[in-house]
Enzyme design. Structure first.
Site, mmCIF file in Angstrom:
data_model
loop_
_atom_site.group_PDB
_atom_site.id
_atom_site.type_symbol
_atom_site.label_atom_id
_atom_site.label_comp_id
_atom_site.label_asym_id
_atom_site.label_seq_id
_atom_site.Cartn_x
_atom_site.Cartn_y
_atom_site.Cartn_z
ATOM 1 N N GLU A 85 -65.753 -42.549 -7.057
ATOM 2 C CA GLU A 85 -66.742 -43.554 -7.490
ATOM 3 C C GLU A 85 -66.921 -43.553 -9.005
ATOM 4 O OE1 GLU A 85 -70.691 -43.129 -5.805
ATOM 5 O OE2 GLU A 85 -71.403 -44.927 -6.793
ATOM 6 N N ARG A 124 -88.843 -36.682 3.633
ATOM 7 C CA ARG A 124 -87.431 -37.046 3.460
ATOM 8 C C ARG A 124 -86.703 -36.931 4.803
ATOM 9 N NH1 ARG A 124 -88.304 -34.177 -1.390
ATOM 10 N NH2 ARG A 124 -87.372 -32.291 -0.498
ATOM 11 N N LYS A 173 -64.681 -46.319 -4.625
ATOM 12 C CA LYS A 173 -66.024 -46.935 -4.582
ATOM 13 C C LYS A 173 -66.317 -47.511 -5.972
ATOM 14 C CE LYS A 173 -70.859 -45.969 -3.495
ATOM 15 N NZ LYS A 173 -71.740 -45.380 -2.493
#
Ligand code: 13P
Length: 342
Positions: free
Chosen positions: A177, A46, A219
């Site tokens: 969002e 990652r 968002k």
């Protein structure tokens, strides 16, 4: 005490030609995407993946900000430069995902509520010290038989608003969002009606919690046909209905809306954003840009596949996608730009 800084950050996040890279996948989401490509699901991979993304030459031309995950904001490049510093040096503002994910809403089969408010004030203070200047919280609304319920919409709106208020108190510009999922067989009209209700509830809750609209970024998802709907709306229809909904519900004081991609293909996410700006840009009070995760990263991750040897080619893919979305945020994208090498 942070008012000016918060408003300046919000404006910078949606500056002309710029958008946001959402690279804040949780452990489970990042691992799922790695597994599909046979990439080992370790912290080292990652780290290597995010290093590939963040060290892409020239991305500061197109990205105003990058959203990080808790693990990532604490990581550095292999040669020891903190990711926050790498981004800042490229002129990119580091942001942080603050929600703890969407969990089943009690007594509401098929519906979710986003958690993460407990201890949030202290976490905000820690991330601010680490260099984050904006944050993200994603609420998830599902369309289906008899859902979303008012309870689901209101509970998520309340949590979003409390998160946003804490962010503004602590110096982080909140990305608010509310994602209406595109899963299902619903029509464009149904998507519009749900977005309308959700955005009304969100801005009402933001007002109640004292959130300043000029110090945040919305968002939103796009108003789009469900992926299983037999009749798929055209690019122009998506642009028209999305802009109509935002115009009806988003205060003019909000500096910008930065869309999520939500599972759209790379090309379609770019084409939809472009159509909105090409058709309406000059009439709108706020900027319309991108804050994509999958639609910016897919091609790069597929090219990278966990190999050092493919880093440069993967970075070219990211740069190319970022450039096309930057063009779309100005209404200047053309499908034939897809073919031009980065
Ligand atoms: P997608 O663009 O892949 O939907 O991700 C954006 C995001 O940040 C979701 O919270």
């Amino acid at each position: 005490m942070y008012e000016q800084e918060l408003a300046a950050t919000a404006k910078a996040m949606v500056a002309p030609g710029k958008g946001i890279l959402a690279a804040d996948e949780s452990y489970s989401t990042a691992n799922k995407r790695f597994q599909k490509l046979g990439i080992p699901t370790t912290a080292e991979m990652r780290q290597a993946y995010r290093e590939m993304l963040f060290t892409t030459p020239g991305i500061g031309e197109f990205f105003s900000g990058v959203i990080l995950f808790d693990e990532t904001i604490r990581q550095s490049t292999r040669d020891g430069r903190p990711f926050t510093k790498v981004l800042q040096d490229a002129g990119i503002i580091p942001g942080i995902k603050l929600d703890a994910g969407a969990k089943p809403l009690a007594k509401a089969p098929g519906e979710l509520v986003t958690e993460g408010l407990d201890g949030l004030r202290d976490r905000i203070a820690e991330y601010y010290k680490m260099g984050a200047r904006f944050a993200k919280w994603r609420a998830v609304i599902t369309i289906g038989d008899g859902i979303p319920s008012h309870r689901c919409i209101d509970t998520n709106a309340h949590a979003l608003a409390r998160y946003a208020a804490l962010c503004q108190e602590g110096g982080l510009t909140p990305i608010v969002e509310p994602e209406v999922l595109m899963d299902g067989n619903h029509t464009l009209e149904r998507s519009y009606a749900v977005h309308h209700d959700v955005l009304k509830a969100v801005f009402d809750a933001l007002y109640v919690q004292g959130v300043e609209p000029d110090q945040m970024v919305l968002k939103p998802s796009m108003v789009i046909s469900g992926i299983d709907c037999p009749q798929q709306a055209s690019i122009e229809e998506v642009a028209q209905w999305t802009v109509k909904c935002l115009r009806e519900r988003v205060p003019a004081a909000v500096p910008g809306c930065a869309f999520l991609s939500g599972g759209q293909s790379d090309e379609l996410a770019t084409a939809h954003l472009n159509a909105m700006n090409r058709l309406f840009k000059d009439e709108l009070p706020w900027a319309l840009t991108f804050s994509y995760g999958r639609a910016l990263q897919q091609a790069a991750m597929q090219t990278w596949r966990g190999q050092d040897a493919t880093v440069a080619a993967a970075q070219k893919e990211l740069y190319h996608r970022a450039k096309l979305n930057s063009a779309a945020s100005l209404g200047q994208y053309q499908p034939d730009m897809e073919k031009v090498a980065a």
